[in-house]
Design a protein around this motif. Sequence first.
Motif, PDB file in Angstrom:
ATOM      1  N   THR A  38       0.831  -1.204   0.000  1.00  9.68           N
ATOM      2  CA  THR A  38       0.000   0.000   0.000  1.00  9.68           C
ATOM      3  C   THR A  38       0.865   1.253   0.000  1.00  9.68           C
ATOM      4  N   VAL A  39       1.933   1.245   0.783  1.00 10.39           N
ATOM      5  CA  VAL A  39       2.858   2.386   0.824  1.00 10.39           C
ATOM      6  C   VAL A  39       3.525   2.573  -0.533  1.00 10.39           C
ATOM      7  N   VAL A  40       3.950   1.463  -1.136  1.00  6.91           N
ATOM      8  CA  VAL A  40       4.573   1.534  -2.465  1.00  6.91           C
ATOM      9  C   VAL A  40       3.579   2.083  -3.487  1.00  6.91           C
ATOM     10  N   ALA A  41       2.319   1.673  -3.393  1.00  2.45           N
ATOM     11  CA  ALA A  41       1.292   2.175  -4.307  1.00  2.45           C
ATOM     12  C   ALA A  41       1.127   3.681  -4.151  1.00  2.45           C
ATOM     13  N   TYR A  42       1.153   4.169  -2.913  1.00  2.00           N
ATOM     14  CA  TYR A  42       1.033   5.614  -2.672  1.00  2.00           C
ATOM     15  C   TYR A  42       2.207   6.355  -3.308  1.00  2.00           C
ATOM     16  N   TRP A  43       3.400   5.785  -3.164  1.00  2.84           N
ATOM     17  CA  TRP A  43       4.590   6.384  -3.779  1.00  2.84           C
ATOM     18  C   TRP A  43       4.486   6.368  -5.303  1.00  2.84           C
ATOM     19  N   ALA A  44       3.889   5.294  -5.855  1.00  7.67           N
ATOM     20  CA  ALA A  44       3.870   5.100  -7.307  1.00  7.67           C
ATOM     21  C   ALA A  44       2.787   5.901  -8.016  1.00  7.67           C
ATOM     22  N   VAL A  45       1.823   6.452  -7.285  1.00 10.36           N
ATOM     23  CA  VAL A  45       0.694   7.137  -7.936  1.00 10.36           C
ATOM     24  C   VAL A  45       1.151   8.162  -8.962  1.00 10.36           C
ATOM     25  N   PRO A  46       2.044   9.101  -8.632  1.00  7.10           N
ATOM     26  CA  PRO A  46       2.451  10.083  -9.650  1.00  7.10           C
ATOM     27  C   PRO A  46       3.539   9.572 -10.595  1.00  7.10           C
ATOM     28  N   ARG A  47       3.998   8.366 -10.387  1.00  5.90           N
ATOM     29  CA  ARG A  47       5.140   7.857 -11.140  1.00  5.90           C
ATOM     30  C   ARG A  47       4.805   6.696 -12.070  1.00  5.90           C
ATOM     31  N   MET A  48       3.604   6.141 -11.959  1.00  8.63           N
ATOM     32  CA  MET A  48       3.272   4.936 -12.725  1.00  8.63           C
ATOM     33  C   MET A  48       1.851   5.026 -13.260  1.00  8.63           C
ATOM     34  N   ASN A  49       1.646   4.510 -14.443  1.00  9.81           N
ATOM     35  CA  ASN A  49       0.312   4.419 -15.035  1.00  9.81           C
ATOM     36  C   ASN A  49      -0.347   3.139 -14.531  1.00  9.81           C
ATOM     37  N   TYR A  50      -1.361   3.294 -13.661  1.00  6.79           N
ATOM     38  CA  TYR A  50      -1.982   2.099 -13.081  1.00  6.79           C
ATOM     39  C   TYR A  50      -2.792   1.303 -14.096  1.00  6.79           C
ATOM     40  N   ALA A  51      -2.933   1.814 -15.324  1.00 10.81           N
ATOM     41  CA  ALA A  51      -3.639   1.054 -16.358  1.00 10.81           C
ATOM     42  C   ALA A  51      -2.920  -0.250 -16.693  1.00 10.81           C
ATOM     43  N   TRP A  52      -1.656  -0.373 -16.312  1.00 13.79           N
ATOM     44  CA  TRP A  52      -0.942  -1.641 -16.507  1.00 13.79           C
ATOM     45  C   TRP A  52      -1.673  -2.776 -15.798  1.00 13.79           C
ATOM     46  N   PHE A  53      -2.314  -2.489 -14.676  1.00  8.33           N
ATOM     47  CA  PHE A  53      -2.965  -3.541 -13.899  1.00  8.33           C
ATOM     48  C   PHE A  53      -4.279  -3.995 -14.531  1.00  8.33           C
ATOM     49  N   PHE A  54      -4.801  -3.234 -15.505  1.00 10.85           N
ATOM     50  CA  PHE A  54      -6.024  -3.648 -16.187  1.00 10.85           C
ATOM     51  C   PHE A  54      -5.758  -4.729 -17.229  1.00 10.85           C
ATOM     52  N   HIS A  55      -4.525  -4.818 -17.708  1.00 11.72           N
ATOM     53  CA  HIS A  55      -4.116  -5.845 -18.675  1.00 11.72           C
ATOM     54  C   HIS A  55      -4.979  -5.825 -19.945  1.00 11.72           C
ATOM     55  N   ARG A  56      -5.443  -4.671 -20.363  1.00 12.34           N
ATOM     56  CA  ARG A  56      -6.267  -4.619 -21.560  1.00 12.34           C
ATOM     57  C   ARG A  56      -5.635  -3.809 -22.691  1.00 12.34           C
ATOM     58  N   SER A  57      -4.385  -3.353 -22.490  1.00  5.93           N
ATOM     59  CA  SER A  57      -3.727  -2.530 -23.497  1.00  5.93           C
ATOM     60  C   SER A  57      -2.292  -3.005 -23.683  1.00  5.93           C
TER      61      SER A  57
END
Length: 363
Positions: free
Chosen positions: A218-237
Motif C-alpha cells: 500500500t505504501v509503495v502504491a502511494y509512492w507510485a501514484v504520480p510515477r506509474m500508469n496504473y492502467a498496466w494492472f487492467f491488462h487490456r492494453s
Amino acid sequence: MPGQAPPPAEADSAQAGRAAEPGKQRDAFFDNAKYLAIVLVAIGHAWEPLRSESRTVTALYMFVYAFHMPAFIVISGYFSRSFDASPGRIKRLVSGVVVPYVVFEVAYTFFTRWSDNEPERQITLLDPLYLTWFLAALFIWRLTTPLWNAVRQPLPLALAIAMLASVTPSIGDDLDLQRVLQFLPYFVLGLCLKPHHFELLRRREVRLLALPVLLCATVVAYWAVPRMNYAWFFHRSSAQQLAAPAWSGPVMTLAIFGCSVVLVACFLALVPRRAMWFTALGAGTLYGYLLHGFAIQAANHWHWSDHGWFHEPLGEITVTLIAAAVMTVLCTPPVRRLFRPVMEPTLDWAFRRQGSSAADRRR
C-alpha cells in the motif's frame, strides 16, 4: 475504460458442480476468499470517480487492482483443473458461462444506452461490454484447459504468450483478447496449483508476514501514484497503447505477475479457513459481480461524485461501506433464486442425455 477492469464471473460454476456430487461439500476457505474479493471489486468500482482528487484513494485503487482480479482468476483456474471437455462439463460451461454472457451482454447494452446516453449503441457478442469480458475470458480459458494440462511447462508458455500480447496492439477488441491473453498466466497458475500449495499459506510464518507485506504494498502504491500508469494492472492494453516503449511490455508483464502473485498469496493467507457469517455468500459472487454493474452505472449516470462531500474522508469511507453493503446484498440467496433462471439455467432441453447410445445419437 476503467470501469471495465474488474471481476468477475469466477469459479462458482466449477465449485458448484463439485459440491453437487455425492459426498462433496463446498470449501469455506474458497467461498470466503471469493466473497472478500468480490467486495473489493465493488469497492474498486465505487472509488473510480474519486481518484482524480485523492492520492490516497488512487493508491488504494491501484493496490486493490493489483491482486483482486488475479485472485479470482487463480481460483477459477484451480477449480478448472478437471475440465476435460466431456459432455457434462461442456453443458455446465454453456449454462454457467455462455448463457450469462449473452444475457448480460444484451442487458448491459440496453442499460448503457440510457446510463451512458448512447441510444444507438449496438448489440455485439464479439466485443464484451463492461463486466462481461471475464465471462468471455473464462470460456476461452476453460476450453483450452486440456492443452495446458498436456504441455510440459504450461506457466512459462502462458507467460510468453502474455508478454507477446503486451507488445501487439493489433490484437483488437474481439472477445477482449488482449485481456484474455495477458491474464492467462494467472489462470494457468491456478491449473498448476495443488491442495498442498494452499496448505502452505496456513503456516504461521506466512500468515505473520502477509499483513506487513500488504501494508508495504500500500505504501509503495502511494509512492507510485504520480510515477506509474496504473492502467498496466487492467491488462487490456499493449505497451504502445499506454504510450510506453515496446520493450517495457514484457518487463511489466513479468514484474506485475510477480507482484500480483505475492499479493494474492498474502490475501489468501489472511482469508479465514472456518465458516463465517459471509461464507454462504461466496456461492453467489457471480451474481453480485454481474448485477452490481447496473448499480454502479446508474449511480454514475446521476453524477453522485459531483457532490463535494463524497470527496472528503468521511464521504469516501461512506462510499466504500455502501459499495460493500450493496455487493453483500446481491450475493444473498433471495437474489440468487430470483436470477437463477438466467445465471444457472438447466438447459436439459438443449443437450442430449448423457449415456445415450450411439444409435440414439445418430437419430
